[in-house]
Scaffold this motif. Structure first.
Motif, PDB file in Angstrom:
ATOM      1  N   LYS A 100       0.831  -1.207   0.000  1.00 36.19           N
ATOM      2  CA  LYS A 100       0.000   0.000   0.000  1.00 36.19           C
ATOM      3  C   LYS A 100       0.864   1.255   0.000  1.00 36.19           C
ATOM      4  N   ALA A 101       1.906   1.246   0.837  1.00 33.42           N
ATOM      5  CA  ALA A 101       2.773   2.422   0.940  1.00 33.42           C
ATOM      6  C   ALA A 101       3.451   2.710  -0.401  1.00 33.42           C
ATOM      7  N   ARG A 102       3.890   1.684  -1.084  1.00 36.47           N
ATOM      8  CA  ARG A 102       4.547   1.880  -2.385  1.00 36.47           C
ATOM      9  C   ARG A 102       3.571   2.478  -3.395  1.00 36.47           C
ATOM     10  N   GLU A 103       2.361   1.954  -3.441  1.00 36.59           N
ATOM     11  CA  GLU A 103       1.370   2.468  -4.388  1.00 36.59           C
ATOM     12  C   GLU A 103       0.990   3.912  -4.039  1.00 36.59           C
ATOM     13  N   TRP A 104       0.842   4.199  -2.766  1.00 41.95           N
ATOM     14  CA  TRP A 104       0.467   5.543  -2.343  1.00 41.95           C
ATOM     15  C   TRP A 104       1.617   6.539  -2.530  1.00 41.95           C
ATOM     16  N   HIS A 105       2.860   6.041  -2.442  1.00 41.47           N
ATOM     17  CA  HIS A 105       4.001   6.929  -2.680  1.00 41.47           C
ATOM     18  C   HIS A 105       3.981   7.443  -4.120  1.00 41.47           C
ATOM     19  N   ALA A 106       3.579   6.572  -5.051  1.00 38.32           N
ATOM     20  CA  ALA A 106       3.469   6.997  -6.452  1.00 38.32           C
ATOM     21  C   ALA A 106       2.404   8.072  -6.606  1.00 38.32           C
ATOM     22  N   VAL A 107       1.312   7.946  -5.854  1.00 42.76           N
ATOM     23  CA  VAL A 107       0.261   8.969  -5.877  1.00 42.76           C
ATOM     24  C   VAL A 107       0.808  10.289  -5.342  1.00 42.76           C
ATOM     25  N   ALA A 108       1.559  10.224  -4.234  1.00 43.80           N
ATOM     26  CA  ALA A 108       2.139  11.435  -3.644  1.00 43.80           C
ATOM     27  C   ALA A 108       3.063  12.135  -4.638  1.00 43.80           C
ATOM     28  N   ASP A 109       3.911  11.360  -5.330  1.00 47.44           N
ATOM     29  CA  ASP A 109       4.829  11.947  -6.313  1.00 47.44           C
ATOM     30  C   ASP A 109       4.062  12.656  -7.424  1.00 47.44           C
ATOM     31  N   ASP A 110       3.007  12.011  -7.917  1.00 39.86           N
ATOM     32  CA  ASP A 110       2.199  12.635  -8.976  1.00 39.86           C
ATOM     33  C   ASP A 110       1.509  13.889  -8.471  1.00 39.86           C
ATOM     34  N   MET A 111       1.003  13.844  -7.243  1.00 35.06           N
ATOM     35  CA  MET A 111       0.287  14.982  -6.673  1.00 35.06           C
ATOM     36  C   MET A 111       1.189  16.199  -6.544  1.00 35.06           C
ATOM     37  N   TYR A 112       2.391  15.979  -6.071  1.00 31.48           N
ATOM     38  CA  TYR A 112       3.317  17.095  -5.879  1.00 31.48           C
ATOM     39  C   TYR A 112       3.903  17.604  -7.195  1.00 31.48           C
ATOM     40  N   ASN A 113       4.265  16.696  -8.089  1.00 36.23           N
ATOM     41  CA  ASN A 113       5.119  17.073  -9.218  1.00 36.23           C
ATOM     42  C   ASN A 113       4.385  17.431 -10.508  1.00 36.23           C
ATOM     43  N   LYS A 114       3.390  16.640 -10.899  1.00 37.71           N
ATOM     44  CA  LYS A 114       2.828  16.815 -12.235  1.00 37.71           C
ATOM     45  C   LYS A 114       2.163  18.179 -12.441  1.00 37.71           C
ATOM     46  N   PRO A 115       1.217  18.585 -11.600  1.00 42.19           N
ATOM     47  CA  PRO A 115       0.606  19.906 -11.846  1.00 42.19           C
ATOM     48  C   PRO A 115       1.591  21.047 -11.639  1.00 42.19           C
ATOM     49  N   TYR A 116       2.531  20.872 -10.709  1.00 41.99           N
ATOM     50  CA  TYR A 116       3.518  21.925 -10.468  1.00 41.99           C
ATOM     51  C   TYR A 116       4.414  22.111 -11.687  1.00 41.99           C
ATOM     52  N   ASP A 117       4.862  21.014 -12.288  1.00 41.31           N
ATOM     53  CA  ASP A 117       5.707  21.111 -13.481  1.00 41.31           C
ATOM     54  C   ASP A 117       4.943  21.778 -14.625  1.00 41.31           C
ATOM     55  N   THR A 118       3.659  21.438 -14.756  1.00 37.74           N
ATOM     56  CA  THR A 118       2.839  22.075 -15.799  1.00 37.74           C
ATOM     57  C   THR A 118       2.723  23.576 -15.545  1.00 37.74           C
ATOM     58  N   ALA A 119       2.499  23.949 -14.283  1.00 47.71           N
ATOM     59  CA  ALA A 119       2.380  25.375 -13.948  1.00 47.71           C
ATOM     60  C   ALA A 119       3.676  26.128 -14.256  1.00 47.71           C
ATOM     61  N   LYS A 120       4.811  25.520 -13.980  1.00 43.63           N
ATOM     62  CA  LYS A 120       6.091  26.169 -14.267  1.00 43.63           C
ATOM     63  C   LYS A 120       6.298  26.335 -15.771  1.00 43.63           C
ATOM     64  N   GLN A 121       5.884  25.331 -16.539  1.00 41.77           N
ATOM     65  CA  GLN A 121       5.999  25.429 -18.001  1.00 41.77           C
ATOM     66  C   GLN A 121       5.130  26.558 -18.541  1.00 41.77           C
ATOM     67  N   LEU A 122       3.908  26.670 -18.017  1.00 37.11           N
ATOM     68  CA  LEU A 122       3.019  27.752 -18.447  1.00 37.11           C
ATOM     69  C   LEU A 122       3.627  29.107 -18.104  1.00 37.11           C
ATOM     70  N   LEU A 123       4.225  29.194 -16.921  1.00 36.76           N
ATOM     71  CA  LEU A 123       4.838  30.446 -16.478  1.00 36.76           C
ATOM     72  C   LEU A 123       6.027  30.808 -17.353  1.00 36.76           C
ATOM     73  N   ALA A 124       6.842  29.814 -17.692  1.00 33.45           N
ATOM     74  CA  ALA A 124       8.027  30.054 -18.519  1.00 33.45           C
ATOM     75  C   ALA A 124       7.654  30.481 -19.933  1.00 33.45           C
ATOM     76  N   SER A 125       6.516  29.958 -20.429  1.00 35.22           N
ATOM     77  CA  SER A 125       6.092  30.286 -21.791  1.00 35.22           C
ATOM     78  C   SER A 125       5.349  31.610 -21.867  1.00 35.22           C
ATOM     79  N   GLY A 126       5.056  32.192 -20.711  1.00 36.69           N
ATOM     80  CA  GLY A 126       4.336  33.462 -20.688  1.00 36.69           C
ATOM     81  C   GLY A 126       2.849  33.330 -20.910  1.00 36.69           C
ATOM     82  N   THR A 127       2.318  32.095 -20.802  1.00 40.47           N
ATOM     83  CA  THR A 127       0.890  31.868 -21.062  1.00 40.47           C
ATOM     84  C   THR A 127       0.109  31.599 -19.781  1.00 40.47           C
ATOM     85  N   SER A 128       0.759  31.748 -18.637  1.00 41.82           N
ATOM     86  CA  SER A 128       0.093  31.428 -17.374  1.00 41.82           C
ATOM     87  C   SER A 128      -0.721  32.613 -16.861  1.00 41.82           C
ATOM     88  N   ALA A 129      -1.908  32.311 -16.383  1.00 46.10           N
ATOM     89  CA  ALA A 129      -2.691  33.313 -15.654  1.00 46.10           C
ATOM     90  C   ALA A 129      -2.176  33.377 -14.216  1.00 46.10           C
TER      91      ALA A 129
END
Length: 517
Positions: free
Chosen positions: A240-269
């Protein structure tokens, strides 16, 4: 040359002094009794008695049986203190917050699952203060006003979805909450249906809710179990811990990386992440540390803001289905203040006391976190003649506080009128359930103003535009939902139920369709 005999005698002397001090210097509270609690077993204490279902209600009943609003449990050496009254919670968690503001060390949740930087779980200290500063700056009462357009947009989208497929109201509620919080936190527009980021947030909340319950996993009591390999019998918690750790990594990293890309491209609100990143200054190493804190704080917003608000809105729908007379009163008030066929907004809120009373009662009747989020007392303390050992896990039982018969007569009944005076105005003498529902002291939920405004606009708009009634079976017999909730976990929600949700009129249907998509 070092005199070994002298060293040995000095070390022995220091040990004797240490032993003497341990024997003679005692806590001023050492002679006091512990709070009452169920009778423990030898060695393991109350470990086998700790409830795994409907924990808050069990703690409330224990308090009644023992005639005490403060209880003590021993889980194989881990002290647990349960608080069943708002008065005691205010005394300890508010007035003595300097020593009651830390969090339990959860091996399962933090070390094994990777949620160590989730703001509600971070121990009291510099890291927590830094994260809290980000949240306070962006979500204090005045700052929260800037997010209202996102909340209105998400609510109007929810109304359109209810028109299209009312039977899927539970999925639509989760999507609405996720849409608003993704906009606010990251300036990310979610996918129209089944957005993977909203799924991740829900999975994260479910994981933390399950793992954070005292006694849920024995590895939190016997920390050496964290070294047990996954393949060994009885080590299912490692999988369970291993499966949930993957969820934690996705929760922290994926939307944050997308937000940084939007900010770098100048298209972020503008968003929480963009504003925090733009405010960075200092050395590169310091900026890296700050950026990591921003990422983890954003992940907390993203997860906590999706499922907690959803649970309250589902509770509201269940309550309206079971209480059509109250629904009718709220709709009458909306028609008089807003006008039938119009959608309410925040400018109407102060003129809608009955709707506001429904918001309060939805928070009270079925609190989202019935047993609260546990605190830790860092210094031995005393309350009402009882000793509270240092390191005790302190559980603020919000269910018991919000179902106190003295404060809220007939607490099991959904009754918004308990918050109104004889003239139909909000009665300030009745305790606001938000004072318990969002936590206590320095660990009170920093997003509570945002959450309250979301819940208000969701409830007001649904009442203005739809009728909520019992669904019927194949024979036309109305189906009364049992009103069951998830039986365990820190965060609870109504189990799936059927409802008939239909537009109140052609005018309200037109009002929904008139909003731009």
């Amino acid at each position: 040359m070092l005199d070994l005999k002298l060293l040995a005698s000095s070390s022995a002397g220091l040990l004797l002094v240490y032993w003497y001090l341990r024997r003679t210097v005692r806590s001023p509270y050492a002679s006091l009794p512990l709070p009452p609690g169920p009778k423990p077993l030898p060695i393991i204490g109350n470990l086998l008695q700790i409830p795994t279902r409907h924990e808050a209600q069990v703690y409330q009943q224990w308090g009644r049986d023992l005639n005490s609003d403060i209880l003590y449990l021993n889980l194989a050496g881990v002290s647990i203190v349960v608080i069943n009254s708002a008065e005691i919670a205010n005394e300890l968690l508010e007035r003595r917050s300097s020593i009651y503001s830390s969090r339990p060390d959860s091996v399962m949740c933090t070390e094994l699952m990777g949620f160590d930087d989730l703001v509600p779980l971070v121990p009291y200290g510099d890291t927590w203060r830094a994260m809290r500063r980000f949240l306070h700056r962006e979500f204090h009462p005045q700052a929260s006003l800037q997010y209202r357009p996102f909340q209105i947009e998400a609510t109007h989208d929810f109304l359109r979805r209810l028109l299209e497929s009312p039977d899927n109201f539970s999925t639509h509620i989760t999507h609405m909450s996720g849409k608003a919080i993704m906009d606010i936190t990251y300036a990310i527009k979610v996918e129209p249906y089944d957005d993977p980021r909203i799924r991740t947030a829900s999975l994260a909340v479910e994981a933390v809710a399950e793992a954070s319950c005292p006694g849920a996993f024995w590895v939190d009591t016997f920390s050496f179990l964290k070294y047990v390999p996954e393949w060994m019998p009885g080590a299912g918690f490692q999988r369970k811990a291993r499966e949930w750790h993957a969820v934690a990594d996705d929760m922290y990293n994926k939307p944050y990386d997308t937000a940084k890309q939007l900010l770098a491209s100048g298209t972020s609100a503008p968003s929480f992440v963009s504003r925090c990143l733009e405010g960075l200054n200092g050395t590169q190493s310091d900026s890296d540390v700050q950026e990591n804190l921003i990422k983890k704080t954003a992940g907390t917003l993203y997860a906590a803001g999706t499922d907690t608000t959803s649970s309250t809105v589902k509770t509201f729908l269940l309550a309206m289905l079971l209480n059509p007379d109250m629904q009718a009163k709220a709709q009458k008030e909306l028609d008089e203040v807003v006008g039938h066929g119009n959608l309410p907004d925040f400018s109407h809120q102060d003129s809608l006391p009955y709707v506001n009373a429904i918001v309060k009662e939805s928070l009270r009747w079925r609190p989202v976190t019935p047993q609260g989020i546990a605190h830790v007392v860092t210094t031995e303390d005393m309350f009402d003649g009882y000793r509270i050992p240092a390191g005790s896990v302190v559980i603020p039982n919000q269910w018991a506080m919000l179902h106190n018969e003295t404060t809220y007569p007939n607490p099991s009944r959904f009754n918004p009128e308990r918050f109104l005076d004889s003239a139909g105005r909000l009665d300030p003498s009745v305790k606001d359930p938000a004072l318990a529902a969002f936590g206590f002291g320095r660990r009170i939920c920093p997003g509570r103003f945002l959450a309250l405004s979301s819940i208000y606009i969701d409830i007001a708009c649904v009442l203005a535009t739809f009728n909520i009634a019992k669904a019927v079976d194949a024979d036309g017999v109305p189906i009364t939902p049992p009103g069951d909730y998830t039986p365990n976990g820190i965060v609870v929600s109504p189990l799936d139920f059927k409802a008939s949700i239909t537009p109140r009129s052609k005018a309200t249907r037109a009002a929904i369709l008139a909003q731009s998509t």
